[in-house]
Design a protein around this motif. Structure first.
Motif, PDB file in Angstrom:
ATOM      1  N   GLU A  71       0.967  -1.281   0.081  1.00 56.61           N
ATOM      2  CA  GLU A  71      -0.044  -0.093   0.007  1.00 56.61           C
ATOM      3  C   GLU A  71       0.796   1.254  -0.031  1.00 56.61           C
ATOM      4  O   GLU A  71       0.378   2.484   0.247  1.00 56.61           O
ATOM      5  N   LYS A  72       2.077   1.091  -0.280  1.00 52.71           N
ATOM      6  CA  LYS A  72       2.996   2.455  -0.207  1.00 52.71           C
ATOM      7  C   LYS A  72       2.644   3.480  -0.927  1.00 52.71           C
ATOM      8  O   LYS A  72       2.612   4.595  -0.641  1.00 52.71           O
ATOM      9  N   ASN A  73       2.164   3.059  -2.191  1.00 56.26           N
ATOM     10  CA  ASN A  73       1.821   4.134  -3.050  1.00 56.26           C
ATOM     11  C   ASN A  73       0.417   4.689  -3.038  1.00 56.26           C
ATOM     12  O   ASN A  73      -0.272   5.551  -3.986  1.00 56.26           O
ATOM     13  N   ASN A  74      -0.435   3.900  -2.124  1.00 55.27           N
ATOM     14  CA  ASN A  74      -2.010   4.234  -1.975  1.00 55.27           C
ATOM     15  C   ASN A  74      -2.277   4.807  -0.685  1.00 55.27           C
ATOM     16  O   ASN A  74      -3.539   5.592  -0.574  1.00 55.27           O
ATOM     17  N   ASP A  76      -1.494   7.420   2.766  1.00 51.65           N
ATOM     18  CA  ASP A  76      -0.899   8.387   3.390  1.00 51.65           C
ATOM     19  C   ASP A  76      -0.477   8.194   4.801  1.00 51.65           C
ATOM     20  O   ASP A  76       0.502   8.849   5.307  1.00 51.65           O
ATOM     21  N   TYR A  99       5.910   5.112   6.650  1.00 53.23           N
ATOM     22  CA  TYR A  99       4.490   5.771   6.858  1.00 53.23           C
ATOM     23  C   TYR A  99       4.497   6.590   7.983  1.00 53.23           C
ATOM     24  O   TYR A  99       5.169   6.562   8.934  1.00 53.23           O
TER      25      TYR A  99
END
Length: 374
Positions: A71-74, A76, A99
């Motif tokens: 989920e790194k690019n999804n 915040d 994160y």
């Protein structure tokens, strides 16, 4: 178009009252949206939560470490809502994975564990905040402003309490209460101090900006669970010669959640009670008694963010939590822009660590039956 931060929950499934509260509060003002989660280690509960929360199944994980990778690019910001005993490992892993993290109180079960988490956040230059929702109530913010303006004069003493009855009151069918397993174990800091005491420390720091210097305490077990502390009384000496009398309990019959603070100054005193959250009572030294609510405080009470609906329709627990999430939004935005944040309402992580130190020493003071210098 303003940025809406995309959240992932670790924990906070549909069987968790605090998970549902965070979901509603965080999205009330359209500043956050929940897009992903590892809600439960029970896969059935995990999937039912995703369905209830309307999360696409491709963004639901049975292992939070897989979430951190995929989920790194999804996402915040990660919201950590697991039991306190699991915070250290999970929060540190989230920070090391790059994160931003918002963690449900308490940050950790000991001062050392809290220190490890905070050092990791600073080393990685990552945003870390802990939620203490009661300070989101508008009238507590009015009180903070009045103290800052010296309306009460010099603050002499504070009585603050948070009595509850959950460990001594029978259920409606006459059986003994059922408590989550992790709450039936005391750590280096008793669980009741992590649950309730840290709220009281946070509230005092929020209102007065003073720092505890010495503490003595008495811990007892009065309820059905004899292996854990369920009642704590503390005397605390703070900077600026402030004296604090603190009591919190889960064995005080008749109290559902009796959070109350009474502040005594040289010019006036103030009282706020969470069961009547719309009223701030002021007693002045000329004998005049004043009740403030959102309709007659022109400084803070009338601000639009505290009036989703007009006075006379009480602000509730979840709305107070939503106010706190508005502050988290501003703090996170500032951190992403400048690498730091300053907030009147979100206390620093160092203040969170101060609370862990305070209650670790409260436990020590109770054992030694003595005053402990902090």
């Amino acid at each position: 178009m303003k940025k809406i931060y995309r959240m992932a929950f670790i924990g906070g499934n549909i069987n968790s009252a605090i998970g549902i509260t965070h979901k509603i509060a965080s999205q009330m003002d359209s500043k956050f949206v929940l897009v992903s989660g590892a809600f439960s280690r029970n896969e059935d509960v995990n999937q039912k939560t995703a369905e209830e929360y309307n999360i696409d199944k491709s963004h639901v994980y049975s292992n939070y470490k897989e979430l951190l990778i995929k989920e790194k690019n999804n996402v915040d910001v990660i919201i950590v809502l697991v039991s306190t005993d699991l915070h250290e490992e999970i929060v540190i892993n989230c920070l090391n994975a790059g994160y931003s993290v918002i963690c449900e109180k308490s940050l950790a079960t000991s001062y050392e564990a809290g220190k490890n988490i905070i050092e990791t956040a600073k080393k990685n230059n990552q945003f870390l905040a802990v939620t203490y929702n009661y300070t989101g109530y508008p009238m507590l913010r009015v009180l903070k402003q009045k103290i800052k303006e010296e309306y009460l004069g010099k603050i002499i003493s504070i009585n603050i309490e948070m009595p509850q009855e959950g460990y001594i009151r029978l259920k409606n069918d006459g059986s003994k209460p059922v408590v989550q397993k992790w709450r039936l174990h005391d750590y280096k800091i008793p669980t009741i101090s992590l649950d309730l005491g840290t709220h009281l420390h946070n509230m005092i720091a929020f209102l007065t900006e003073e720092t505890p210097l010495q503490i003595t305490a008495e811990e007892n077990s009065y309820g059905f669970f004899k292996d854990i502390v369920d009642d704590v009384k503390c005397l605390v000496k703070y900077t600026n010669n402030l004296s604090v009398n603190m009591w919190y309990s889960k064995s005080a019959l008749g109290n559902r959640n009796g959070l109350k603070i009474r502040i005594y100054g040289t010019n006036a005193s103030a009282e706020w009670y969470q069961m009547e959250p719309e009223i701030l009572k002021i007693a002045k030294n000329d004998g005049v008694l004043i009740n403030y609510d959102r309709s007659n405080d022109t400084n803070i009470g009338l601000l639009s963010r505290y009036n989703r609906f007009k006075a006379g329709h009480p602000i509730g627990f979840i709305e107070a939590f939503a106010n706190y999430y508005v502050d988290l939004y501003k703090a996170l935005s500032d951190f992403k822009l400048y690498g730091k944040f300053s907030s009147d309402y979100i206390l620093s992580i160092d203040k969170t660590l101060e609370g862990l130190k305070l209650f670790e020493n409260a436990h020590k003071a109770s054992m030694e039956k003595n005053w402990i210098k902090l």
